[in-house]
Design a protein around this motif. Sequence first.
Motif, PDB file in Angstrom:
ATOM      1  N   VAL A   1       1.027  -1.152   0.149  1.00 21.60           N
ATOM      2  CA  VAL A   1      -0.213   0.309  -0.198  1.00 21.60           C
ATOM      3  C   VAL A   1       0.567   1.054   0.640  1.00 21.60           C
ATOM      4  CG1 VAL A   1      -1.653   1.652   1.286  1.00 21.60           C
ATOM      5  CG2 VAL A   1      -2.096  -1.753   1.007  1.00 21.60           C
ATOM      6  N   SER A   2       0.996   1.770  -0.773  1.00 22.60           N
ATOM      7  CA  SER A   2       1.700   3.307  -1.372  1.00 22.60           C
ATOM      8  C   SER A   2       1.050   4.296  -1.403  1.00 22.60           C
ATOM      9  CB  SER A   2       2.568   2.926  -2.881  1.00 22.60           C
ATOM     10  OG  SER A   2       3.501   3.876  -2.460  1.00 22.60           O
ATOM     11  N   SER A   3       1.016   5.454  -1.903  1.00 19.77           N
ATOM     12  CA  SER A   3      -0.392   6.533  -1.990  1.00 19.77           C
ATOM     13  C   SER A   3       0.638   7.100  -4.048  1.00 19.77           C
ATOM     14  CB  SER A   3       0.651   7.246  -1.356  1.00 19.77           C
ATOM     15  OG  SER A   3       0.523   8.938  -1.280  1.00 19.77           O
ATOM     16  N   VAL A   4      -0.551   8.016  -4.481  1.00 20.60           N
ATOM     17  CA  VAL A   4       0.051   8.484  -5.241  1.00 20.60           C
ATOM     18  C   VAL A   4       1.316   9.285  -5.205  1.00 20.60           C
ATOM     19  CG1 VAL A   4      -2.338   8.916  -6.268  1.00 20.60           C
ATOM     20  CG2 VAL A   4      -0.917  10.947  -4.514  1.00 20.60           C
TER      21      VAL A   4
ATOM     22  N   VAL B   1      -1.443  -0.518  -9.151  1.00 16.12           N
ATOM     23  CA  VAL B   1      -2.472   0.272  -9.334  1.00 16.12           C
ATOM     24  C   VAL B   1      -3.625   1.828  -8.472  1.00 16.12           C
ATOM     25  CG1 VAL B   1      -4.994  -1.301  -8.218  1.00 16.12           C
ATOM     26  CG2 VAL B   1      -2.868  -2.497  -9.043  1.00 16.12           C
ATOM     27  N   PRO B   2      -3.807   2.299  -8.860  1.00 15.93           N
ATOM     28  CA  PRO B   2      -4.300   3.797  -8.538  1.00 15.93           C
ATOM     29  C   PRO B   2      -5.783   3.255  -7.721  1.00 15.93           C
ATOM     30  CG  PRO B   2      -3.558   4.016 -10.934  1.00 15.93           C
ATOM     31  CD  PRO B   2      -3.640   2.746 -11.003  1.00 15.93           C
TER      32      PRO B   2
ATOM     33  N   ILE C   1       5.798 -15.768  -8.468  1.00 18.08           N
ATOM     34  CA  ILE C   1       5.495 -14.557  -6.623  1.00 18.08           C
ATOM     35  C   ILE C   1       5.247 -13.036  -8.180  1.00 18.08           C
ATOM     36  CG2 ILE C   1       6.026 -12.643  -5.560  1.00 18.08           C
ATOM     37  CD1 ILE C   1       7.905 -15.184  -4.402  1.00 18.08           C
ATOM     38  N   LYS C   2       3.267 -12.680  -7.235  1.00 13.27           N
ATOM     39  CA  LYS C   2       2.918 -11.461  -7.722  1.00 13.27           C
ATOM     40  C   LYS C   2       3.078 -11.013  -7.293  1.00 13.27           C
ATOM     41  CE  LYS C   2       0.403 -14.221 -11.441  1.00 13.27           C
ATOM     42  NZ  LYS C   2       0.717 -15.252 -10.663  1.00 13.27           N
ATOM     43  N   VAL C   3       4.011  -9.153  -7.967  1.00  9.71           N
ATOM     44  CA  VAL C   3       3.615  -8.495  -6.542  1.00  9.71           C
ATOM     45  C   VAL C   3       3.149  -6.759  -7.293  1.00  9.71           C
ATOM     46  CG1 VAL C   3       5.909  -6.528  -5.596  1.00  9.71           C
ATOM     47  CG2 VAL C   3       6.556  -8.509  -6.787  1.00  9.71           C
ATOM     48  N   SER C   4       2.145  -6.007  -6.531  1.00 12.96           N
ATOM     49  CA  SER C   4       1.534  -5.150  -6.707  1.00 12.96           C
ATOM     50  C   SER C   4       1.771  -3.787  -6.294  1.00 12.96           C
ATOM     51  CB  SER C   4      -0.049  -5.343  -7.236  1.00 12.96           C
ATOM     52  OG  SER C   4      -0.362  -6.232  -7.502  1.00 12.96           O
ATOM     53  N   ILE C   5       1.531  -2.657  -6.387  1.00 13.64           N
ATOM     54  CA  ILE C   5       1.576  -1.715  -5.912  1.00 13.64           C
ATOM     55  C   ILE C   5       0.782  -0.633  -5.356  1.00 13.64           C
ATOM     56  CG2 ILE C   5       2.976   0.966  -5.020  1.00 13.64           C
ATOM     57  CD1 ILE C   5       5.595  -0.473  -6.661  1.00 13.64           C
ATOM     58  N   VAL C   6      -0.792  -0.501  -4.940  1.00 15.84           N
ATOM     59  CA  VAL C   6      -1.492   0.234  -4.937  1.00 15.84           C
ATOM     60  C   VAL C   6      -1.607   1.785  -3.861  1.00 15.84           C
ATOM     61  CG1 VAL C   6      -4.124   0.132  -3.145  1.00 15.84           C
ATOM     62  CG2 VAL C   6      -3.182  -2.355  -4.211  1.00 15.84           C
ATOM     63  N   GLN C   7      -2.098   2.359  -4.998  1.00 15.19           N
ATOM     64  CA  GLN C   7      -2.266   3.532  -4.438  1.00 15.19           C
ATOM     65  C   GLN C   7      -3.036   4.435  -4.619  1.00 15.19           C
ATOM     66  OE1 GLN C   7      -0.028   3.868  -9.350  1.00 15.19           O
ATOM     67  NE2 GLN C   7       1.897   4.408  -7.819  1.00 15.19           N
ATOM     68  N   PRO C   8      -3.260   4.664  -3.823  1.00 17.86           N
ATOM     69  CA  PRO C   8      -4.466   5.891  -3.514  1.00 17.86           C
ATOM     70  C   PRO C   8      -4.332   7.132  -3.239  1.00 17.86           C
ATOM     71  CG  PRO C   8      -3.288   4.899  -1.287  1.00 17.86           C
ATOM     72  CD  PRO C   8      -3.444   4.427  -2.409  1.00 17.86           C
TER      73      PRO C   8
ATOM     74  N   PRO D   1     -10.108   9.611  -8.344  1.00 16.36           N
ATOM     75  CA  PRO D   1      -9.016  10.946  -7.716  1.00 16.36           C
ATOM     76  C   PRO D   1      -7.420  10.735  -8.227  1.00 16.36           C
ATOM     77  CG  PRO D   1     -10.550  10.971  -6.703  1.00 16.36           C
ATOM     78  CD  PRO D   1     -10.552   9.616  -7.139  1.00 16.36           C
ATOM     79  N   ALA D   2      -7.314   9.092  -7.760  1.00 14.59           N
ATOM     80  CA  ALA D   2      -5.940   9.036  -7.789  1.00 14.59           C
ATOM     81  C   ALA D   2      -5.368   8.539  -9.452  1.00 14.59           C
ATOM     82  CB  ALA D   2      -5.321   8.056  -7.424  1.00 14.59           C
TER      83      ALA D   2
END
Length: 255
Positions: free
Chosen positions: A123-126, A226-227, A161-168, A231-232
Amino acid sequence: MASVLITGASKGIGRAIAMELAHRGHRVIATARRPETLAGLPVEQRLRLDVTDQDSVDQAIKDAGEIDVLVSNAGATVRAPLETVPLADVEQLYQLNTLGALRVAQGVLPAMRERGSGRLIFVSSVQGRLVLPITGPYAASKWALEAIAETLAIETGHFGIKVSIVQPGAVSTNGAKQAQAIFGEDSPYAPLYEQLAALRGEAITPEEVAAVVADTIEEPAPALRVPAGAPAERSLKARKEAPESEPFLLAGIDW
């Protein structure tokens, strides 16, 4: 259904993720520095896990059993101009937001690699792709986190292994309201701080972020980035389309 370990699950986005995944039938291991704060969550396990403490991380991973998915959510922020922010506070942010995330990933990766499958959700961020004034230390920790996550995607993809970054973007939690503001008396940067709320833009709910995280976990071929929310998506699109020759800011400031 997957076995999912979530860091920072006591409140805000982390708690919403735990609720959403439990509702969808996943086996959820909710963790926090103080496990009593996890009371009321309808999850299979509630464990103590301090991402800045290696012994705590090792014990939680041992107690959790098989972990299919890591949701690395624990984090914090501060408000301060870079000219005057105490470096000890910046180091603390990196320990939590960046090195803490890597520490837990290192803990779960060997079993995932041997098994030939697994997922890491950060869980990242814009602000992992752009910056706002007065939140530079937080943005720097998230830019570093995204470099770690993208490198892991390259290094571990070979092992299934799959990696994802969620960007709110802005999220309607108490995190921003409770963030420590570090300003000296009569700081010349106070006018920027007063405009920060407007610069952060439209907020979405923790539940909306949780739904994006859950959808990403259940997606057979998830995207790397992944935004989370419209808004993101708009913010990141604007950053991508802006020239790299000058600093980028989402909105104008009275400066």
